[in-house]
Scaffold this active site. Structure first.
Site, mmCIF file in Angstrom:
data_model
loop_
_atom_site.group_PDB
_atom_site.id
_atom_site.type_symbol
_atom_site.label_atom_id
_atom_site.label_comp_id
_atom_site.label_asym_id
_atom_site.label_seq_id
_atom_site.Cartn_x
_atom_site.Cartn_y
_atom_site.Cartn_z
ATOM 1 C CG ASN A 238 -0.535 -20.827 8.743
ATOM 2 O OD1 ASN A 238 -1.683 -21.237 8.681
ATOM 3 N ND2 ASN A 238 0.459 -21.418 8.118
ATOM 4 C CE1 TYR A 239 3.568 -17.211 13.344
ATOM 5 C CE2 TYR A 239 3.305 -18.563 11.396
ATOM 6 C CZ TYR A 239 3.727 -18.417 12.693
ATOM 7 O OH TYR A 239 4.281 -19.474 13.340
ATOM 8 C CG LEU A 240 1.288 -11.794 7.254
ATOM 9 C CD1 LEU A 240 1.845 -11.573 5.865
ATOM 10 C CD2 LEU A 240 1.747 -10.683 8.182
#
Length: 609
Positions: free
Chosen positions: A566-568
């Site tokens: 979800n973040y990278l």
């Protein structure tokens, strides 16, 4: 096909079968759509006869993008799949109260089984879990049962628990044929409920099953753990589909709460769960066109923000010296969001009662200032509950001007007062992306740690360490798995066995070399070479096991999945894999590769975030 003869034969076969070459590209693209492919299609196109075949990739997430806010033109599906009805316990399995067997009503018995199934879990040992469960359970009892069952300490779920353990073991011991029958039934359900038609394309649905009733767990020390998650009925569910499609049929004897035709949203069904009052959705699978397009746009925004980060940092450093208190507080808050990846606000779900906070909702009691601590100056000690009731504890040295401002913000305030009392979360809609951008940039750092002679396992360890740095920064914690200690013991035993084999192989190599020095025959020479290869292979195997142990130990209480998925930006991972010859399968499993098909198809090793 690189073989010229095959190419010519293929061209002739298309002519003989009535296909004109110029129609081939259209035919292949239609086939990829008709097959329900959710990854990028491949278009084959001939130029002039005798020239090389060209391959053109296109992304379905680019196909037909709407600019008016509408997500689709047509949407048709079968609705959600409901869990089976409750099956009562056998007559010889009982709940005990005060040492005596007690036959419960069907509704009360079902709720009791939820607790019995969790009896060996850590949750059931927590007082708040027991209290919430008992309160909600009594509400489901008959009046007679409530009069009789008054004390939780007198309740005995042991016999029920043993029954479910036995059922679980029987399921594990099923024959291959029995398991195959169940697998075929699951496939049939997936075919019926697991796909929808979106603008004429067959798209996979992410979570087509309605969650069964049970007990709420939550993360961390959630104050609502143990509360009853009630059974969801068709009367609770809102269906969303296109106006001209066939409306899904509700189960017999039931009706939907509402049927909508909202083409500005991507969910297929929704309902409100009873514990926190939050809305649950049935959405498209992450591999779908709409999901891929949304992910891609999300990371593109972060890429644009990267160009503005230095300007934002200069701006918040200027705000530290502002004469206006509001600007000073904003400057310090953005600094925390930027450097510590704190969430901007408390971001509670609807109905949430846990005392969770974010950067802007920090209270005076959540920080302690240390002019000097552990050999460092200007240290801020944070201690509060973050999202999902996960504790955030950190001691961080900060800029002297930030430290001075924090002292100013805390003057003449009580512990329960807001630290940043002049600002609110709505001011930080853009600055939330600072957190996002830093997480994406972190993964670029690990490339410098790699060397050409690294083994695959060493490269994967470097990747996981970079991912772990992101997860730690973002406070993505987890409870150590129940099987952790046992798995580590098994791994340690494998390492000890492998070390013993290596020691024996080294001794055999030493003897073989000694024999060869005394009598230099071809046979002994080949033996030495064999023993050398054996030692080398065992050393590699031992190193692989040791790296696995290191990786597992470092991941014990860190959840890597959230940051990786979800973040990278997946394009960073894909480019890294291609650049350092790491199989993408080692980073993403099949489901994740489907989710990030857009990134895998468009990214080469030279990609720069």
């Amino acid at each position: 096909n690189n073989n010229n003869n095959n190419n010519n034969n293929n061209k002739n076969s298309y002519r003989n079968n009535g296909f004109h070459r110029c129609a081939l590209s259209y035919t292949v693209s239609v086939l990829s759509i008709a097959c329900g492919s959710t990854t990028a299609g491949i278009l084959l196109r001939y130029t002039q006869p005798g020239q090389q075949v060209h391959k053109i990739c296109f992304g379905r997430w680019e196909e037909g993008r709407s600019q008016d806010g509408k997500k689709w033109k047509t949407l048709e599906h079968k609705g959600p799949l409901f869990p089976p009805e409750y099956e009562p316990l056998p007559q010889d399995v009982s709940f005990y109260y005060n040492g005596k067997p007690l036959r419960l009503s069907i509704v009360a018995e079902e709720v009791a089984t939820f607790y019995a199934k969790m009896l060996d879990h850590e949750y059931t040992s927590k007082e708040i879990f027991q209290k919430n469960f008992f309160t909600d359970w009594r509400e489901e009892m008959t009046a007679e049962e409530r009069d009789l069952i008054c004390e939780f300490s007198k309740c005995d779920f042991g016999e029920m628990h043993r029954y479910f353990v036995e059922q679980s073991e029987k399921k594990k011991d099923m024959s291959k044929e029995e398991k195959e029958v169940i697998r075929e039934q699951d496939i049939l359900l997936l075919c019926e409920y697991g796909y929808c038609l979106l603008d004429g394309h067959k798209e996979k649905i992410g979570n087509f099953r309605v969650e069964p009733p049970g007990l709420f767990r939550g993360r961390g020390e959630h104050p609502k753990m143990g509360k009853l998650k009630k059974r969801i009925l068709p009367e609770d569910i809102i269906i969303n589909c296109s106006n001209d499609s066939k409306t899904p049929e509700p189960p017999k004897g039931h009706k939907w709460k509402e049927v909508r035709h909202d083409d500005t949203v991507t969910w297929l069904a929704s309902w409100v769960e009873n514990v926190q009052g939050s809305i649950k959705y049935i959405m498209l699978n992450p591999s779908s066109k709409l999901k891929g397009e949304k992910d891609w746009q999300k990371y593109e925004i972060a890429r644009k923000l990267k160009l503005k980060v230095e300007t934002i940092r200069k701006e918040y450093e200027r705000d530290w010296k502002s004469k206006e208190m509001k600007k000073r507080q904003k400057g310090v808050a953005v600094y925390f969001i930027d450097k510590l990846a704190l969430r901007a606000g408390n971001e509670k779900e609807e109905g949430e009662t846990a005392d969770t906070v974010g950067c802007c909702s920090l209270r005076v009691e959540h920080i302690t200032l240390h002019k000097e601590l552990d050999g460092q100056e200007c240290v801020v000690e944070f201690d509060f509950l973050g999202k999902d009731s996960i504790r955030y504890y950190n001691k961080v040295p900060v800029d002297k001007r930030v430290f001075k401002n924090l002292k100013l913000f805390m003057e003449n305030k009580n512990p329960e007062d807001d630290l940043f009392d002049r600002i609110n979360v709505s001011m930080f809609l853009l600055n939330n992306y600072l957190l996002f951008c830093n997480q994406l940039l972190l993964l670029n750092m690990f490339a410098s740690l790699l060397s050409a002679n690294m083994t695959l396992e060493e490269k994967l360890l470097s990747y996981n360490r970079a991912n772990r740095a992101v997860a730690i920064l973002c406070n993505h914690q987890r409870t150590a798995p129940k099987t952790f200690e046992k798995s580590m013991q098994n791994l340690q035993q494998k390492i000890e066995l492998k070390q013993k084999q290596l020691d024996e192989a080294k001794a055999e190599l030493k003897k073989a070399k000694s024999d060869y020095r005394e009598s230099k025959t071809e046979k002994l020479k080949r033996l030495v070479e064999q023993k050398e290869k054996m030692v080398k292979r065992l050393q590699e195997q031992l190193k692989k096991l040791q790296l696995q142990m290191t990786d597992r130990e470092e991941n014990k209480v860190i959840a890597l999945g959230t940051s990786k998925l979800n973040y990278l930006d997946p394009r960073i991972s894909v480019a890294w894999c291609k650049k350092f010859d790491v199989p993408i399968e080692k980073i993403y499993n099949k489901t994740q590769r489907d989710k990030f098909a857009w990134a895998i198809d468009m990214t080469n090793e030279d990609f720069e975030f």
